[in-house]
Design an enzyme around this catalytic site. Structure first.
Site, PDB file in Angstrom:
ATOM      1  N   GLY A 273       2.503   1.934  11.147  1.00  0.00           N
ATOM      2  CA  GLY A 273       3.137   3.453  10.800  1.00  0.00           C
ATOM      3  C   GLY A 273       3.869   3.347  11.586  1.00  0.00           C
TER       4      GLY A 273
ATOM      5  N   GLU B 236      -5.619  -5.008  10.208  1.00  0.00           N
ATOM      6  CA  GLU B 236      -4.714  -4.012  10.604  1.00  0.00           C
ATOM      7  C   GLU B 236      -4.975  -3.266  12.050  1.00  0.00           C
ATOM      8  OE1 GLU B 236      -2.801  -2.909   6.617  1.00  0.00           O
ATOM      9  OE2 GLU B 236      -4.042  -1.431   6.728  1.00  0.00           O
TER      10      GLU B 236
ATOM     11  N   ASN C  25       0.967  -1.497   0.010  1.00  0.00           N
ATOM     12  CA  ASN C  25       0.387   0.159   0.157  1.00  0.00           C
ATOM     13  C   ASN C  25       0.789   1.252  -0.043  1.00  0.00           C
ATOM     14  OD1 ASN C  25      -2.204   1.901   0.288  1.00  0.00           O
ATOM     15  ND2 ASN C  25      -2.628   1.594   2.435  1.00  0.00           N
TER      16      ASN C  25
ATOM     17  N   HIS D 109      -9.303   1.004   4.825  1.00  0.00           N
ATOM     18  CA  HIS D 109      -7.806   1.282   5.368  1.00  0.00           C
ATOM     19  C   HIS D 109      -8.342   2.376   6.766  1.00  0.00           C
ATOM     20  CE1 HIS D 109      -4.482   2.311   6.400  1.00  0.00           C
ATOM     21  NE2 HIS D 109      -3.698   1.063   5.428  1.00  0.00           N
TER      22      HIS D 109
ATOM     23  N   SER E 281       3.187  -2.143  10.594  1.00  0.00           N
ATOM     24  CA  SER E 281       5.129  -2.398  10.761  1.00  0.00           C
ATOM     25  C   SER E 281       5.468  -3.178  10.268  1.00  0.00           C
ATOM     26  CB  SER E 281       4.743  -1.839  12.277  1.00  0.00           C
ATOM     27  OG  SER E 281       4.597  -0.889  12.134  1.00  0.00           O
TER      28      SER E 281
ATOM     29  N   LYS F   7      -0.164   4.446  -0.175  1.00  0.00           N
ATOM     30  CA  LYS F   7      -0.227   5.491   0.061  1.00  0.00           C
ATOM     31  C   LYS F   7       0.363   6.151  -0.760  1.00  0.00           C
ATOM     32  CE  LYS F   7      -0.003   3.312   4.651  1.00  0.00           C
ATOM     33  NZ  LYS F   7      -0.122   3.712   6.076  1.00  0.00           N
TER      34      LYS F   7
ATOM     35  N   GLU G  55      -6.856   4.714   7.487  1.00  0.00           N
ATOM     36  CA  GLU G  55      -7.118   5.966   7.139  1.00  0.00           C
ATOM     37  C   GLU G  55      -7.852   7.230   6.531  1.00  0.00           C
ATOM     38  OE1 GLU G  55      -2.392   5.668   5.812  1.00  0.00           O
ATOM     39  OE2 GLU G  55      -2.160   4.913   7.144  1.00  0.00           O
TER      40      GLU G  55
HETATM   41  C1  PEP Z   1      -0.735   0.202   5.991  1.00  0.00           C
HETATM   42  O1  PEP Z   1      -1.676   0.706   5.920  1.00  0.00           O
HETATM   43  O2  PEP Z   1      -1.698  -0.698   5.671  1.00  0.00           O
HETATM   44  C2  PEP Z   1       0.151  -0.711   6.506  1.00  0.00           C
HETATM   45  C3  PEP Z   1       0.651  -1.630   7.513  1.00  0.00           C
HETATM   46  O3  PEP Z   1       1.149   0.640   7.181  1.00  0.00           O
HETATM   47  P1  PEP Z   1       2.864   0.535   7.955  1.00  0.00           P
HETATM   48  O4  PEP Z   1       3.605  -1.188   7.361  1.00  0.00           O
HETATM   49  O5  PEP Z   1       3.629   1.420   6.964  1.00  0.00           O
HETATM   50  O6  PEP Z   1       2.019  -0.069   9.793  1.00  0.00           O
END
Ligand code: PEP
Length: 250
Positions: free
Chosen positions: A173, A167, A9, A95, A213, A11, A97
């Protein structure tokens, strides 16, 4: 057997040129030394999809969102049909976000999931709890409820086309990954809830990805769990070698 999937992803990152270069590098690395039992997907910005799609052949492409309406006077929106017309095969939906910053609700997501499926695209449907919910110990009910309000309303036929990404928001993040045991526990709970809502055969066929992460260094431990079928990868998807390390972590 259900599919193992590692989806990036990106973003709101990379210019078109940077994105195409990154996709080329991932395609090359995956073709040369990637685990071919793993389906690899790149979730690019809308502006990049067509060009990235032209550059890759062994790797799939995803949009990170789609419009909740089929077409019409919705300035700035990109429809599922438009995404389909690029050749992309996946759409990341729900997601955290988008839920947090753009007010996406279960109602909106139901429309987006339906349009995605109607256009023959695969939704990568995100769910996950915030830190306060995890601290209160109510994460299982919370996440299953996110599914009950949305994708659990689908027919069996449609549900079989869904990929789920769990998630935990507190791990996205932040550099703070869910422990392998925390990931497995939630993934098993989700699989059990799919079995209860549909049946065991469907539950066993559903790919459930972990996101938060995930890096090459911790992917092995996470993916070793019986109910973790891969990852949705944010930050680490922006570096081709690191991303390939995750693809090869099974
Ligand atoms: C995400 O935003 O889907 C995600 C898993 O981000 P990160 O791997 O940076 O934590």
């Amino acid at each position: 057997m259900r599919k193992k999937i590692v989806a990036g992803n990106w973003k709101c990152n990379t210019t078109l040129q940077e994105g195409v270069a990154l996709a080329k590098e991932v395609e090359k690395l995956y073709s040369e030394k990637g685990d071919k039992n793993v389906v690899v997907v790149l979730g690019t910005p809308f502006t990049h999809i067509t060009e990235v799609q032209k550059t890759v052949s062994n790797v799939g492409v995803a949009a990170q969102n789609c419009a909740a309406e089929a077409k019409g006077a919705f300035t700035g929106e990109v429809s599922a049909e438009m995404i389909k017309s690029t050749g992309a095969k996946y759409v990341i939906l729900g997601h955290s976000e988008r839920r947090e910053y753009y007010g996406e609700t279960s109602e909106t997501l139901n429309k987006k999931v339906a349009l995605t499926l109607q256009n023959g695209l695969t939704p990568i449907y995100c769910c996950g709890e915030a830190l306060a919910i995890r601290e209160a110990g109510t994460q299982k009910q919370y996440v299953i409820n996110q599914l009950k309000e949305t994708i659990f309303k689908l027919s069996e036929e449609d549900f079989k086309k869904i990929v789920i990404a769990y998630e935990p928001i507190w791990a996205i993040g932040t550099g703070k990954t869910a422990s392998s045991a925390q990931a497995q526990e939630m993934h098993k709970d989700l699989r059990d809830s799919i079995a209860a809502n549909y049946n065991k055969a469907i539950a066993d066929q559903t790919s459930i990805l972990y996101g938060g992460s995930c890096k090459a260094s911790n992917a092995k431990e996470l993916f070793a769990n019986p109910d973790v079928d891969g990852g949705l990868i944010g930050g680490a998807a922006l570096q081709a070698e690191e991303f390939l390390g995750i693809v090869n972590a099974f």
